[in-house]
Design an enzyme around this catalytic site. Structure first.
Site, PDB file in Angstrom:
ATOM      1  N   ARG A 148      10.210   2.527   3.059  1.00  0.00           N
ATOM      2  CA  ARG A 148       8.839   2.357   2.600  1.00  0.00           C
ATOM      3  C   ARG A 148       8.102   3.670   2.873  1.00  0.00           C
ATOM      4  O   ARG A 148       8.480   4.439   3.746  1.00  0.00           O
ATOM      5  CB  ARG A 148       8.147   1.218   3.353  1.00  0.00           C
ATOM      6  CG  ARG A 148       8.813  -0.151   3.218  1.00  0.00           C
ATOM      7  CD  ARG A 148       8.066  -1.180   4.053  1.00  0.00           C
ATOM      8  NE  ARG A 148       8.628  -2.519   3.921  1.00  0.00           N
ATOM      9  CZ  ARG A 148       9.497  -3.067   4.773  1.00  0.00           C
ATOM     10  NH1 ARG A 148       9.903  -2.362   5.829  1.00  0.00           N
ATOM     11  NH2 ARG A 148       9.951  -4.278   4.593  1.00  0.00           N
ATOM     12  N   LYS A 172       7.542  -2.867   9.135  1.00  0.00           N
ATOM     13  CA  LYS A 172       6.377  -3.748   9.220  1.00  0.00           C
ATOM     14  C   LYS A 172       6.352  -4.461  10.564  1.00  0.00           C
ATOM     15  O   LYS A 172       7.391  -4.880  11.082  1.00  0.00           O
ATOM     16  CB  LYS A 172       6.414  -4.784   8.088  1.00  0.00           C
ATOM     17  CG  LYS A 172       6.142  -4.194   6.713  1.00  0.00           C
ATOM     18  CD  LYS A 172       6.079  -5.288   5.661  1.00  0.00           C
ATOM     19  CE  LYS A 172       5.703  -4.720   4.297  1.00  0.00           C
ATOM     20  NZ  LYS A 172       5.630  -5.780   3.261  1.00  0.00           N
ATOM     21  N   HIS A 244       7.718   3.792  -3.824  1.00  0.00           N
ATOM     22  CA  HIS A 244       8.479   2.548  -3.709  1.00  0.00           C
ATOM     23  C   HIS A 244       9.593   2.462  -4.751  1.00  0.00           C
ATOM     24  O   HIS A 244      10.570   1.736  -4.566  1.00  0.00           O
ATOM     25  CB  HIS A 244       7.527   1.362  -3.861  1.00  0.00           C
ATOM     26  CG  HIS A 244       7.776   0.280  -2.859  1.00  0.00           C
ATOM     27  ND1 HIS A 244       7.602   0.455  -1.502  1.00  0.00           N
ATOM     28  CD2 HIS A 244       8.202  -1.005  -3.016  1.00  0.00           C
ATOM     29  CE1 HIS A 244       7.897  -0.674  -0.877  1.00  0.00           C
ATOM     30  NE2 HIS A 244       8.262  -1.564  -1.764  1.00  0.00           N
ATOM     31  N   ARG A 247      12.870   3.253  -3.269  1.00  0.00           N
ATOM     32  CA  ARG A 247      13.380   2.151  -2.440  1.00  0.00           C
ATOM     33  C   ARG A 247      14.045   1.094  -3.332  1.00  0.00           C
ATOM     34  O   ARG A 247      15.134   0.607  -3.015  1.00  0.00           O
ATOM     35  CB  ARG A 247      12.216   1.549  -1.656  1.00  0.00           C
ATOM     36  CG  ARG A 247      12.549   0.343  -0.793  1.00  0.00           C
ATOM     37  CD  ARG A 247      11.316   0.013   0.049  1.00  0.00           C
ATOM     38  NE  ARG A 247      11.358  -1.313   0.642  1.00  0.00           N
ATOM     39  CZ  ARG A 247      11.922  -1.602   1.811  1.00  0.00           C
ATOM     40  NH1 ARG A 247      12.539  -0.653   2.490  1.00  0.00           N
ATOM     41  NH2 ARG A 247      11.885  -2.834   2.296  1.00  0.00           N
ATOM     42  N   HIS A 270      14.135  -6.437   5.311  1.00  0.00           N
ATOM     43  CA  HIS A 270      13.543  -7.692   4.835  1.00  0.00           C
ATOM     44  C   HIS A 270      13.809  -8.810   5.840  1.00  0.00           C
ATOM     45  O   HIS A 270      14.936  -8.986   6.290  1.00  0.00           O
ATOM     46  CB  HIS A 270      14.152  -8.094   3.488  1.00  0.00           C
ATOM     47  CG  HIS A 270      13.703  -7.244   2.345  1.00  0.00           C
ATOM     48  ND1 HIS A 270      14.405  -7.139   1.170  1.00  0.00           N
ATOM     49  CD2 HIS A 270      12.613  -6.443   2.195  1.00  0.00           C
ATOM     50  CE1 HIS A 270      13.771  -6.322   0.343  1.00  0.00           C
ATOM     51  NE2 HIS A 270      12.691  -5.883   0.948  1.00  0.00           N
ATOM     52  N   TYR A 279      16.694  -8.282  -6.325  1.00  0.00           N
ATOM     53  CA  TYR A 279      17.506  -7.218  -6.920  1.00  0.00           C
ATOM     54  C   TYR A 279      18.681  -7.760  -7.712  1.00  0.00           C
ATOM     55  O   TYR A 279      19.239  -7.059  -8.543  1.00  0.00           O
ATOM     56  CB  TYR A 279      17.991  -6.258  -5.826  1.00  0.00           C
ATOM     57  CG  TYR A 279      16.841  -5.521  -5.186  1.00  0.00           C
ATOM     58  CD1 TYR A 279      16.204  -4.494  -5.866  1.00  0.00           C
ATOM     59  CD2 TYR A 279      16.358  -5.885  -3.937  1.00  0.00           C
ATOM     60  CE1 TYR A 279      15.122  -3.838  -5.316  1.00  0.00           C
ATOM     61  CE2 TYR A 279      15.278  -5.228  -3.377  1.00  0.00           C
ATOM     62  CZ  TYR A 279      14.663  -4.209  -4.062  1.00  0.00           C
ATOM     63  OH  TYR A 279      13.584  -3.574  -3.512  1.00  0.00           O
TER      64      TYR A 279
END
Length: 298
Positions: A148, A172, A244, A247, A270, A279
């Site tokens: 990110r 995150k 992004h 990514r 994730h 994806y």
């Protein structure tokens, strides 16, 4: 409880109890501030504890005229989180948004670049300029490690474990993970470090920060977006590209070449495999080719 106090308490909860990043806290706060401004504009005197479902329905109906369904869905989700917090702290018994449904959204598939497009974009970088080597290392790191943009700007020299073939990434909620880094990406980072960064006058607080601006300070998110946008324009690629995008391309190319979805989930950071599963929907042509090539009933 007044709105300002409720918002401040909620921000502290998100920061201390849930460990969210400042960017996430700002986004959640914006949802509540929109409601506060609407109440003030319409001269509605109510508190977070006493606001009714009917008032919130009027707010959602009114603001839906000015924002798209995706933004509306995000707003409802953010406000639900705030009122769930009030329930958790025993300020309320029920969530006034419980019966308000967000608009149905189709799953938006991420934009990706082909390998040839990434190569073209990197070739347009002017390596004779002061920031050329840095920008090449940035793009190679975004694509080579699937970071990110905030993870890239926060990357430290002390996070680089090249001998082991990994970098330590802070994602995150300040959650850390180890991401493999290939020889090509390592090479361009080392060129930048040893031929460019070493000659800069670096601010004391940025001594350990990997990617710096021309003043020896950490790069901002906005600057990374600007770098990518200018390269996309220069290379003639007409897709809408952001940091992004690299990514998404990282994950897509791994999946297309047979990587395990769980491994991709870990590398992207994730929490849920459901997020990574998007994806699997990106390149249906590729999946059809897989079936035609490998299925016994092809």
């Amino acid at each position: 409880m007044k709105w300002q106090q409720g918002l401040k308490d909620y921000q502290n909860y998100l920061r201390l109890e849930r460990g969210l990043s400042e960017n996430s806290i700002i986004n959640y706060s914006l949802d509540i501030k929109k409601l506060m401004r609407w109440l003030e504009t319409n001269e509605i005197n109510t508190s977070p504890v006493s606001i009714s479902e009917e008032i919130l329905q009027d707010f959602i109906y009114d603001i839906a005229k000015r924002i798209n369904p995706r933004s509306q869905s995000r707003l409802i989700s953010g406000l639900k989180g705030f009122f769930n917090y009030l329930i958790f702290e025993d300020y309320r018994k029920t969530n006034p948004l419980e019966l308000i449904e967000a608009p149905k959204l189709g799953r938006k598939l991420p934009d990706t670049l082909a390998i040839e497009e990434i190569d073209t974009l990197i070739k347009t970088i002017d390596l004779s300029s002061k920031q050329g080597e840095r920008n090449r290392a940035i793009i190679e790191t975004l694509y080579g490690c699937g970071l990110r943009v905030s993870e890239l700007t926060n990357l430290k020299i002390s996070d680089l474990y090249f001998e082991e073939g990994f970098i330590k990434v802070t994602g995150k909620g300040d959650k850390q993970r180890l991401v493999p880094i290939g020889a090509t990406t390592q090479k361009y980072i080392e060129i930048y470090r040893k031929e460019v960064r070493v000659h800069q006058k670096i601010q004391s607080l940025a001594k350990d920060t990997l990617f710096l601006n021309q003043h020896g300070k950490p790069l901002t998110r906005a600057m990374i977006f600007t770098i990518v946008k200018r390269l996309a324009e220069k290379s003639g690629i007409r897709k809408t590209i952001s940091p992004h995008t690299f990514r998404h391309s990282f994950a897509t190319h791994l999946l297309e070449n047979g990587a395990d979805l769980r491994a991709i989930q870990q590398m992207l950071g994730h929490e849920s495999i459901t997020t990574t599963e998007i994806y699997t929907h990106i390149d249906r042509k590729h999946l059809t080719e897989v079936i035609n090539r490998f299925h016994p009933r092809r």
